[in-house]
Design a protein around this motif. Sequence first.
Motif, PDB file in Angstrom:
ATOM      1  N   LEU A 256      48.122  41.197  37.655  1.00 59.38           N
ATOM      2  CA  LEU A 256      47.041  40.297  38.053  1.00 59.38           C
ATOM      3  C   LEU A 256      46.785  40.376  39.550  1.00 59.38           C
ATOM      4  CD1 LEU A 256      47.795  37.157  35.848  1.00 59.38           C
ATOM      5  CD2 LEU A 256      45.844  38.722  35.648  1.00 59.38           C
TER       6      LEU A 256
ATOM      7  N   ASN B 268      44.428  44.237  37.996  1.00 60.62           N
ATOM      8  CA  ASN B 268      44.448  44.934  36.716  1.00 60.62           C
ATOM      9  C   ASN B 268      44.436  43.913  35.573  1.00 60.62           C
ATOM     10  OD1 ASN B 268      44.783  46.682  34.599  1.00 60.62           O
ATOM     11  ND2 ASN B 268      46.695  47.576  35.321  1.00 60.62           N
ATOM     12  N   THR B 269      43.326  43.198  35.444  1.00 63.77           N
ATOM     13  CA  THR B 269      43.214  42.145  34.433  1.00 63.77           C
ATOM     14  C   THR B 269      43.272  42.719  33.021  1.00 63.77           C
ATOM     15  OG1 THR B 269      41.869  40.875  35.970  1.00 63.77           O
ATOM     16  CG2 THR B 269      41.818  40.175  33.671  1.00 63.77           C
TER      17      THR B 269
ATOM     18  N   PHE C 286      46.799  43.625  32.232  1.00 63.80           N
ATOM     19  CA  PHE C 286      47.555  42.397  32.016  1.00 63.80           C
ATOM     20  C   PHE C 286      47.312  41.842  30.617  1.00 63.80           C
ATOM     21  CE2 PHE C 286      46.826  37.801  31.755  1.00 63.80           C
ATOM     22  CZ  PHE C 286      48.138  37.366  31.753  1.00 63.80           C
ATOM     23  N   LEU C 287      46.032  41.733  30.231  1.00 64.69           N
ATOM     24  CA  LEU C 287      45.704  41.175  28.915  1.00 64.69           C
ATOM     25  C   LEU C 287      46.294  42.026  27.792  1.00 64.69           C
ATOM     26  CD1 LEU C 287      42.006  40.085  29.543  1.00 64.69           C
ATOM     27  CD2 LEU C 287      43.998  38.589  29.254  1.00 64.69           C
TER      28      LEU C 287
END
Length: 123
Positions: free
Chosen positions: A92, A96-97, A100-101
Amino acid sequence: MFKSILIVAIGSFVGGALRYLLSTVMRPCCTGSFPWATLTVNLLGCFLIGVLYALFARFGSTTHPACLLLTTGLCGGFTTFSTFANESLQMLQNGNTGGFLCYAGVSVAAGIALVALGFILVK
């Protein structure tokens, strides 16, 4: 490489022993079906790895053997959830969303599914 493995092993030994000790101490006061001891260990481990990693990062020494001993070893032995949370935060912080998800979603969903699969296969 062997020295690093030994450092992690020592930290893991201490972390695992502390996890067992804390769970044992909490057992009499935490009756019922909710896993209070595990939750406590996981949350405490997350806080501890955050503090330690920030301290090592502040002094530019995240590659120092003491960082390896305390984060990967001690916190990793205490709870691998702390490492998962730390890596998630780093994703995060690096923007790098999507990663992360994906990492968080797959880790939780696949982790639970694989525990169930292992249980079903043995049962």
